[in-house]
Design a protein around this motif. Structure first.
Motif, short mmCIF file in Angstrom:
data_model
loop_
_atom_site.label_atom_id
_atom_site.label_comp_id
_atom_site.label_asym_id
_atom_site.label_seq_id
_atom_site.Cartn_x
_atom_site.Cartn_y
_atom_site.Cartn_z
N MET A 87 -5.47 13.23 -0.08
CA MET A 87 -4.15 12.81 0.37
C MET A 87 -3.23 14.02 0.44
SD MET A 87 -1.36 10.26 -1.40
CE MET A 87 -2.57 9.01 -1.81
N ILE A 88 -2.78 14.34 1.63
CA ILE A 88 -1.85 15.45 1.82
C ILE A 88 -0.41 15.00 1.63
CG2 ILE A 88 -1.07 17.22 3.44
CD1 ILE A 88 -3.79 17.08 4.76
N CYS A 89 -0.13 13.80 2.13
CA CYS A 89 1.20 13.22 2.02
C CYS A 89 1.03 11.70 2.06
CB CYS A 89 2.10 13.70 3.15
SG CYS A 89 3.74 12.94 3.16
N PRO A 90 1.79 10.94 1.28
CA PRO A 90 1.63 9.48 1.29
C PRO A 90 1.93 8.84 2.64
CG PRO A 90 2.88 10.19 -0.63
CD PRO A 90 2.77 11.38 0.27
N CYS A 91 2.64 9.55 3.52
CA CYS A 91 3.08 8.95 4.78
C CYS A 91 2.10 9.16 5.93
CB CYS A 91 4.44 9.51 5.18
SG CYS A 91 5.73 9.29 3.93
N GLN B 16 -4.77 12.71 -5.95
CA GLN B 16 -4.73 12.89 -4.50
C GLN B 16 -6.10 12.78 -3.85
OE1 GLN B 16 -3.52 15.24 -6.61
NE2 GLN B 16 -1.30 15.31 -6.32
N TYR B 17 -7.16 12.77 -4.63
CA TYR B 17 -8.52 12.71 -4.09
C TYR B 17 -9.12 11.34 -4.33
CZ TYR B 17 -8.39 17.78 -3.56
OH TYR B 17 -8.06 19.06 -3.17
N THR B 18 -9.92 10.88 -3.37
CA THR B 18 -10.60 9.59 -3.49
C THR B 18 -12.05 9.75 -3.06
OG1 THR B 18 -8.55 8.43 -2.94
CG2 THR B 18 -10.58 7.15 -2.88
N ARG B 19 -12.94 9.25 -3.86
CA ARG B 19 -14.38 9.28 -3.55
C ARG B 19 -14.82 7.85 -3.24
NH1 ARG B 19 -19.23 12.18 -5.46
NH2 ARG B 19 -20.94 10.71 -5.67
N SER C 147 0.81 -1.22 0.00
CA SER C 147 0.00 0.00 0.00
C SER C 147 0.84 1.27 0.00
CB SER C 147 -0.95 -0.01 1.20
OG SER C 147 -1.75 1.15 1.23
N PRO C 148 1.94 1.38 0.76
CA PRO C 148 2.75 2.61 0.69
C PRO C 148 3.28 2.89 -0.71
CG PRO C 148 3.32 1.35 2.64
CD PRO C 148 2.41 0.48 1.83
N CYS C 149 3.64 1.85 -1.44
CA CYS C 149 4.14 2.06 -2.81
C CYS C 149 3.02 2.57 -3.72
CB CYS C 149 4.71 0.75 -3.36
SG CYS C 149 6.11 0.09 -2.42
N PHE C 150 1.81 2.01 -3.55
CA PHE C 150 0.69 2.46 -4.36
C PHE C 150 0.36 3.92 -4.06
CE2 PHE C 150 -0.88 -2.20 -4.27
CZ PHE C 150 -0.03 -2.51 -5.31
N CYS D 200 2.40 6.29 -2.93
CA CYS D 200 3.44 7.15 -3.50
C CYS D 200 3.27 7.30 -5.01
CB CYS D 200 4.82 6.58 -3.19
SG CYS D 200 5.30 6.69 -1.44
N CYS D 201 2.86 6.23 -5.67
CA CYS D 201 2.63 6.29 -7.12
C CYS D 201 1.46 7.21 -7.44
CB CYS D 201 2.39 4.88 -7.65
SG CYS D 201 2.09 4.81 -9.44
N ARG D 202 0.38 7.11 -6.66
CA ARG D 202 -0.78 7.97 -6.87
C ARG D 202 -0.41 9.44 -6.66
NH1 ARG D 202 -4.94 6.80 -2.76
NH2 ARG D 202 -5.61 8.85 -3.49
N PHE D 203 0.36 9.72 -5.61
CA PHE D 203 0.65 11.09 -5.24
C PHE D 203 1.66 11.74 -6.20
CE2 PHE D 203 2.71 14.42 -2.73
CZ PHE D 203 1.60 15.07 -2.19
N CYS D 204 2.68 11.00 -6.58
CA CYS D 204 3.79 11.58 -7.36
C CYS D 204 3.63 11.39 -8.87
CB CYS D 204 5.12 10.96 -6.91
SG CYS D 204 5.49 11.18 -5.16
N CYS D 205 3.09 10.26 -9.29
CA CYS D 205 3.08 9.94 -10.72
C CYS D 205 1.72 10.15 -11.37
CB CYS D 205 3.53 8.50 -10.95
SG CYS D 205 5.17 8.13 -10.25
N GLN D 206 0.63 9.83 -10.67
CA GLN D 206 -0.69 9.89 -11.29
C GLN D 206 -1.46 11.17 -10.95
OE1 GLN D 206 -2.74 6.35 -10.05
NE2 GLN D 206 -1.38 4.98 -11.19
#
Length: 351
Positions: free
Chosen positions: A257-261, A229-232, A215-218, A220-226
């Motif tokens: 999502m403010i930060c992946p961490c 940051q929003y999820t409904r 999940s942390p890798c996913f 980070c990918c959502r936040f940085c690459c895709q």
């Protein structure tokens, strides 16, 4: 001239206005004059030229009764930040009541904590039945009309599911069971189940939970690459039959999502009827208990009963961001960027 100006200023200050928010009808055109009413007062207003059907605007209408002969003025655009804890049920808004000093020193609140949301014509009270007994995990909802002498009217109760509410196989052998399982139930004043939250337990979902380590890798990918940051999330509310999959309502969450961490920030929760279903105001008040308890507005009052082992918090499934867990809890999700999130919010406001 100074006396006339002073009298005009005093007359303007003495005259009170009410702010009315209107939505442009789908059939209306910019510049067209439409009829509207608020608090028993009818008036005519001209739609601003820069607005389109479905958009909102605010007008200043003088207080009083009867029909306004002059066209109310359209309020100038403004900036507003709504940071207060409130619940909006239909057209009514309820604010969390601020407690007085004697309320905090009331020892009965330790055993029977409650929260009051005050509205214009009635109050909504959420009350925990008893913190002294570990088996009492229910939250009772009641309303009371303004006036002081009127008595409270019980709307229903939110309670965790019991063994008798489950299918026989789930009660006798829960480790080997696959199928629907009740998590929380909304009970009417007569004690009958009206709505429920349930999960669908499948064997393959247990195998997929091991993917949570990725999940942390996913994230980070959502936040940085895709740039998503929003999820409904949409959580289904079912009727009284455990084996019936007909949806009656849905709880919609919007997380950012403010930060992946760190955990996501929840920016909106709303409840709406499922397609083809109708919810009364009492149904909406009963269902509003669930988001009120998980929103954080009531942590100061209900922190003890919510955190009891086997209590209500264990029976309130919320979005986790882990696909196998959310799928088991009948929660669907969609990742969005900021433009898509704004478009979805605008579409929800026009429904």
């Amino acid at each position: 001239h100074l006396v006339q100006r002073r009298n005009t200023l005093l007359e303007t200050m003495a005259r009170k206005y009410m702010r009315v928010t209107l939505r442009v009808p789908a059939w209306a055109q910019p510049g067209q004059i439409i009829e509207a009413s608020a608090s028993g007062k009818r008036f005519s207003v001209k739609i601003p030229d820069y607005l389109r059907p479905g958009q909102y605007f605010t007008v200043r209408v003088p207080d009083g009764t009867g029909e306004e002969k002059t066209t109310p003025s359209v309020s100038a655009p403004e900036v507003a930040f709504n940071l207060e804890p409130n619940i909006v049920i239909g057209n009514d808004k309820y604010f969390k009541e601020v407690k007085k000093c004697q309320d905090w020193f009331d020892c009965s609140r330790l055993c029977f904590p409650y929260v009051v949301f005050s509205g214009k014509s009635e109050d909504v009270t959420l009350k925990h039945q008893c913190c002294c007994l570990p088996c009492c995990c229910n939250f009772e909802v009641s309303t009371k009309k303004d006036g002081g002498s009127s008595s409270s009217k019980k709307v229903g109760t939110l309670a965790p599911a019991g063994c008798c509410d489950q299918n026989l196989c789930a009660a006798l052998c829960p480790c080997c069971y696959s199928g629907p399982k009740m998590q929380a139930k909304f009970v009417n004043p007569e004690g009958d189940i009206k709505y429920m939250l349930k999960s669908n337990i499948q064997w393959c979902q247990y195998c997929c939970i091991c993917l949570t380590c990725c999940s942390p890798c996913f994230r980070c990918c959502r936040f940085c690459c895709q740039d998503s940051q929003y999820t409904r999330y949409e959580q289904t509310v079912y009727g009284p039959d455990l084996n019936d999959d007909t949806p009656y309502a849905k709880i919609i969450y919007t997380d950012r999502m403010i930060c992946p961490c760190i955990p996501d920030e929840r920016i909106q929760m709303r409840i709406e009827p499922a397609e083809g279903k109708t919810l009364s105001k009492e149904d909406l008040i009963l269902l509003s208990v669930f988001p009120s308890l998980i929103s954080g507005y009531t942590c100061a009052e209900f922190c003890v009963p919510l955190c009891l082992p086997g209590g209500m918090m264990c029976s309130m499934p919320t979005p986790s961001g882990i696909a196998p867990v959310d799928d088991a809890n009948n929660i669907q999700f969609e990742h969005m960027n900021i433009k898509e999130a704004l478009a979805a919010r605008k579409q929800d406001d026009m429904i």
